[in-house]
Write a protein that holds these residues in place. Structure first.
Motif, PDB file in Angstrom:
ATOM      1  N   ARG A  86       0.651  -1.537   0.068  1.00 33.92           N
ATOM      2  CA  ARG A  86       0.083  -0.041   0.169  1.00 33.92           C
ATOM      3  C   ARG A  86       0.845   1.228   0.016  1.00 33.92           C
ATOM      4  O   ARG A  86       0.377   2.271  -0.539  1.00 33.92           O
ATOM      5  CB  ARG A  86      -0.998  -0.115   1.353  1.00 33.92           C
ATOM      6  CG  ARG A  86      -0.461  -0.050   2.614  1.00 33.92           C
ATOM      7  CD  ARG A  86      -1.392  -0.600   3.623  1.00 33.92           C
ATOM      8  NE  ARG A  86      -1.569  -2.074   3.576  1.00 33.92           N
ATOM      9  CZ  ARG A  86      -2.307  -2.527   4.528  1.00 33.92           C
ATOM     10  NH1 ARG A  86      -3.242  -1.789   5.291  1.00 33.92           N
ATOM     11  NH2 ARG A  86      -2.778  -3.933   4.582  1.00 33.92           N
ATOM     12  N   PHE A 124      -0.066  -8.679  -3.247  1.00 36.78           N
ATOM     13  CA  PHE A 124      -1.358  -8.717  -2.478  1.00 36.78           C
ATOM     14  C   PHE A 124      -1.784  -8.220  -1.319  1.00 36.78           C
ATOM     15  O   PHE A 124      -2.724  -8.721  -0.712  1.00 36.78           O
ATOM     16  CB  PHE A 124      -1.953 -10.036  -2.907  1.00 36.78           C
ATOM     17  CG  PHE A 124      -1.737 -10.749  -4.453  1.00 36.78           C
ATOM     18  CD1 PHE A 124      -2.528 -10.157  -5.506  1.00 36.78           C
ATOM     19  CD2 PHE A 124      -0.987 -11.751  -4.532  1.00 36.78           C
ATOM     20  CE1 PHE A 124      -2.590 -10.643  -6.411  1.00 36.78           C
ATOM     21  CE2 PHE A 124      -0.899 -12.264  -5.755  1.00 36.78           C
ATOM     22  CZ  PHE A 124      -1.649 -11.772  -6.886  1.00 36.78           C
ATOM     23  N   ASP A 125      -1.054  -7.033  -0.905  1.00 36.84           N
ATOM     24  CA  ASP A 125      -1.450  -6.404   0.149  1.00 36.84           C
ATOM     25  C   ASP A 125      -2.816  -5.729   0.211  1.00 36.84           C
ATOM     26  O   ASP A 125      -3.512  -5.923   0.941  1.00 36.84           O
ATOM     27  CB  ASP A 125      -0.399  -5.158   0.417  1.00 36.84           C
ATOM     28  CG  ASP A 125      -0.308  -4.568   1.495  1.00 36.84           C
ATOM     29  OD1 ASP A 125      -0.911  -5.341   2.833  1.00 36.84           O
ATOM     30  OD2 ASP A 125       0.094  -3.386   1.872  1.00 36.84           O
ATOM     31  N   LEU A 126      -3.202  -5.088  -0.841  1.00 31.81           N
ATOM     32  CA  LEU A 126      -4.679  -4.746  -0.991  1.00 31.81           C
ATOM     33  C   LEU A 126      -5.298  -5.682  -2.073  1.00 31.81           C
ATOM     34  O   LEU A 126      -4.343  -6.271  -2.690  1.00 31.81           O
ATOM     35  CB  LEU A 126      -4.461  -3.321  -1.429  1.00 31.81           C
ATOM     36  CG  LEU A 126      -4.036  -2.230  -0.820  1.00 31.81           C
ATOM     37  CD1 LEU A 126      -4.025  -0.990  -1.247  1.00 31.81           C
ATOM     38  CD2 LEU A 126      -4.286  -2.433   0.744  1.00 31.81           C
ATOM     39  N   ASP A 127      -6.525  -5.615  -2.204  1.00 30.69           N
ATOM     40  CA  ASP A 127      -7.191  -6.073  -3.465  1.00 30.69           C
ATOM     41  C   ASP A 127      -7.759  -4.981  -4.250  1.00 30.69           C
ATOM     42  O   ASP A 127      -7.596  -3.862  -3.831  1.00 30.69           O
ATOM     43  CB  ASP A 127      -8.059  -7.182  -3.259  1.00 30.69           C
ATOM     44  CG  ASP A 127      -9.424  -6.714  -2.256  1.00 30.69           C
ATOM     45  OD1 ASP A 127      -9.712  -5.339  -2.509  1.00 30.69           O
ATOM     46  OD2 ASP A 127      -9.898  -7.327  -1.512  1.00 30.69           O
ATOM     47  N   ILE A 129     -10.379  -3.618  -5.158  1.00 33.11           N
ATOM     48  CA  ILE A 129     -11.390  -2.710  -4.425  1.00 33.11           C
ATOM     49  C   ILE A 129     -10.954  -1.886  -3.379  1.00 33.11           C
ATOM     50  O   ILE A 129     -11.259  -0.726  -3.386  1.00 33.11           O
ATOM     51  CB  ILE A 129     -12.656  -3.758  -3.768  1.00 33.11           C
ATOM     52  CG1 ILE A 129     -13.348  -4.548  -5.013  1.00 33.11           C
ATOM     53  CG2 ILE A 129     -13.830  -2.839  -3.168  1.00 33.11           C
ATOM     54  CD1 ILE A 129     -14.476  -5.190  -4.535  1.00 33.11           C
ATOM     55  N   GLN A 130      -9.923  -2.557  -2.525  1.00 32.14           N
ATOM     56  CA  GLN A 130      -9.316  -1.623  -1.661  1.00 32.14           C
ATOM     57  C   GLN A 130      -8.464  -0.682  -2.429  1.00 32.14           C
ATOM     58  O   GLN A 130      -8.281   0.379  -1.534  1.00 32.14           O
ATOM     59  CB  GLN A 130      -8.619  -2.556  -0.825  1.00 32.14           C
ATOM     60  CG  GLN A 130      -9.180  -3.443   0.293  1.00 32.14           C
ATOM     61  CD  GLN A 130      -8.704  -4.670   0.977  1.00 32.14           C
ATOM     62  OE1 GLN A 130      -7.522  -5.020   0.241  1.00 32.14           O
ATOM     63  NE2 GLN A 130      -9.302  -5.372   1.792  1.00 32.14           N
TER      64      GLN A 130
END
Lengths: 315, 147
Positions: A86, A124-127, A129-130
């Motif tokens: 992120r 893949f810390d966020l996806d 949508i995040q």
């Protein structure tokens, strides 16, 4: 306030928008990007610059977007969650906005094992949508941490949708989540199966999502039956009707005929997509065949490309 | 959560042996029954009691675009797509509506901590037995000081 992108202005004024897509080169030379820009300039309104698509290393989408602007094309920078955490993604978004990139497409990203570095660690810390949520927070002047952003980037945020993967109900739920998180435009996977796409669009309209975000349908021109079969068998989540394959199969002996049929199929799909209520544009994905774009756009009577009505909205 | 539950969590976190035994029993239960991945911020009750962190991309907000027509994963074709399974089970349990809830990015500091105590401490979303999602505003809190 940051001025809006051409792409956003066109969508807002209700023009039928055409996007292109190109993949950055696998080397440190920007010439291939400039060469491909010539195929898109004046024929499409914006071009996606992919971010290590199918997990194969290429030039960064951010710098490629900058070079695309040099080539006179408005970029849509793709950003995947596979390669960055992120912190990196937020700093890249700020850098991209400062470099003049105004459109971004947020994706989760293909898994590493599909590409040329299958041994890599995925982030893949966020996806996706995040990531859309993060970009939308940056626009509002807040980092994910809650700290203040000194000058917010003002990005036009997009997301992807796949109407062809299972489970169907979940696809609509996920689209709703993307829009709620801040997606302003949506690009879909390439449409071959129009019946399924129409079913999906009907569900989209029932939920009112076509009013909340601009939906652009993907179209992939293909020049051989081999490419179609490869896609059907090896790209999970794609849906290719047998009649498309049959049509291409008949002419597989002749390269020229295959191209003609491929172009005709893409043009037919675009013409039918234009008639579906709620579809605000098409997203052309001529993978490794960028040179065909002008012909398809011309055959669909989509030339000349519209110019946004001057000024007012930009303030 | 309430003041009382926060006190319970704080008590547990002050006593390493107690904390470890709570974490161990949680692990034994969740790892055997749910194939828990130990993110420490459990969303089982939101996702039809199926752990979404089993997804290779660890997506907490629904399936990626690669689910195969037979419901299998694009990365591991021999496995089921975990979100396909979540959707199927949610439909059976009447909990599909809960799947439209947006889940904020995971707090990586909570990995391998006790989700039960994190829930009592108000760090993560509470367990939801009901079929409707509740709106919960979480305030940012520090992770437990022991592991």
């Amino acid at each position: 306030m940051v001025s809006k992108s051409n792409f956003e202005l066109l969508l807002n004024q209700g023009s039928f928008v055409v996007c292109g897509e190109m993949s950055p080169p696998q080397g440190a030379d920007k010439a291939p990007i400039l060469k491909k820009c010539a195929y898109f300039k004046d024929y499409v309104d914006a071009v996606n610059l992919t971010d290590n698509q199918t997990a194969i290393v290429r030039m960064s989408s951010m710098m490629s977007s900058v070079f695309a602007m040099e080539g006179g094309v408005e970029p849509i920078m793709q950003m995947t969650c596979r390669d960055r955490n992120r912190l990196a993604m937020q700093s890249d978004l700020l850098g991209a906005a400062a470099a003049g990139i105004k459109n971004i497409l947020c994706l989760t990203g293909d898994y590493m094992t599909f590409g040329n570095h299958p041994d890599a660690k995925g982030c893949f810390d966020l996806d996706s949508i995040q990531l859309i949520h993060t970009a939308s927070e940056l626009n509002k002047g807040r980092f994910l941490s809650g700290d203040e952003v000194k000058s917010p980037p003002g990005l036009f945020i997009g997301g992807a949708a796949n109407p062809f993967a299972e489970p169907f109900e979940m696809r609509i739920i996920r689209l709703g989540k993307k829009i709620a998180a801040g997606a302003q435009f949506i690009q879909t996977q390439p449409v071959f199966d129009l019946l399924r796409f129409e079913k999906w669009m009907a569900a989209v309209r029932d939920n009112g999502y076509d009013q909340q975000a601009h939906i652009l349908a993907g179209v992939m021109p293909v020049r051989s039956v081999k490419a179609l079969i490869n896609m059907r068998d090896n790209v999970p989540g794609s849906m290719i009707p047998d009649e498309c394959i049959k049509r291409m199969d008949v002419v597989k002996e002749s390269k020229e005929d295959s191209i003609e049929v491929g172009v005709a199929m893409a043009v037919e799909i675009i013409k039918r997509l234009r008639e579906i209520p709620g579809v605000k544009g098409v997203h052309l994905m001529p993978v490794m065949w960028e040179s065909i774009t002008p012909r398809i756009v011309e055959l669909c009577d989509l030339l000349p490309r519209p110019v946004p009505a001057s000024g007012d909205d930009a303030l | 959560m309430s003041k009382l539950s926060e006190k319970i969590a704080a008590f547990g976190e002050r006593h390493p042996t107690l904390y470890k035994s709570i974490a161990l029993s949680e692990n034994v239960l969740k790892k055997t029954v749910f194939k828990c991945q130990g993110c420490g911020q459990c969303v089982l009750s939101h996702n039809a009691f199926t752990c979404c962190m089993r997804c290779p991309k660890q997506i907490r907000n629904g399936p990626c675009g690669g689910t195969r027509p037979d419901g299998h994963c694009e990365v591991y074709p021999e496995r089921l797509c975990i979100w396909w399974l979540i959707h199927k089970r949610a439909a059976k349990l009447g909990r599909v509506k809960k799947l439209s809830k947006f889940h904020i990015p995971a707090d990586r500091r909570l990995e391998n901590t006790s989700a039960w105590l994190n829930m009592f401490a108000g760090r993560i979303l509470p367990f939801e037995l009901g079929k409707k999602s509740r709106d919960v505003n979480l305030t940012k809190k520090d992770p437990p000081s022991i592991k």
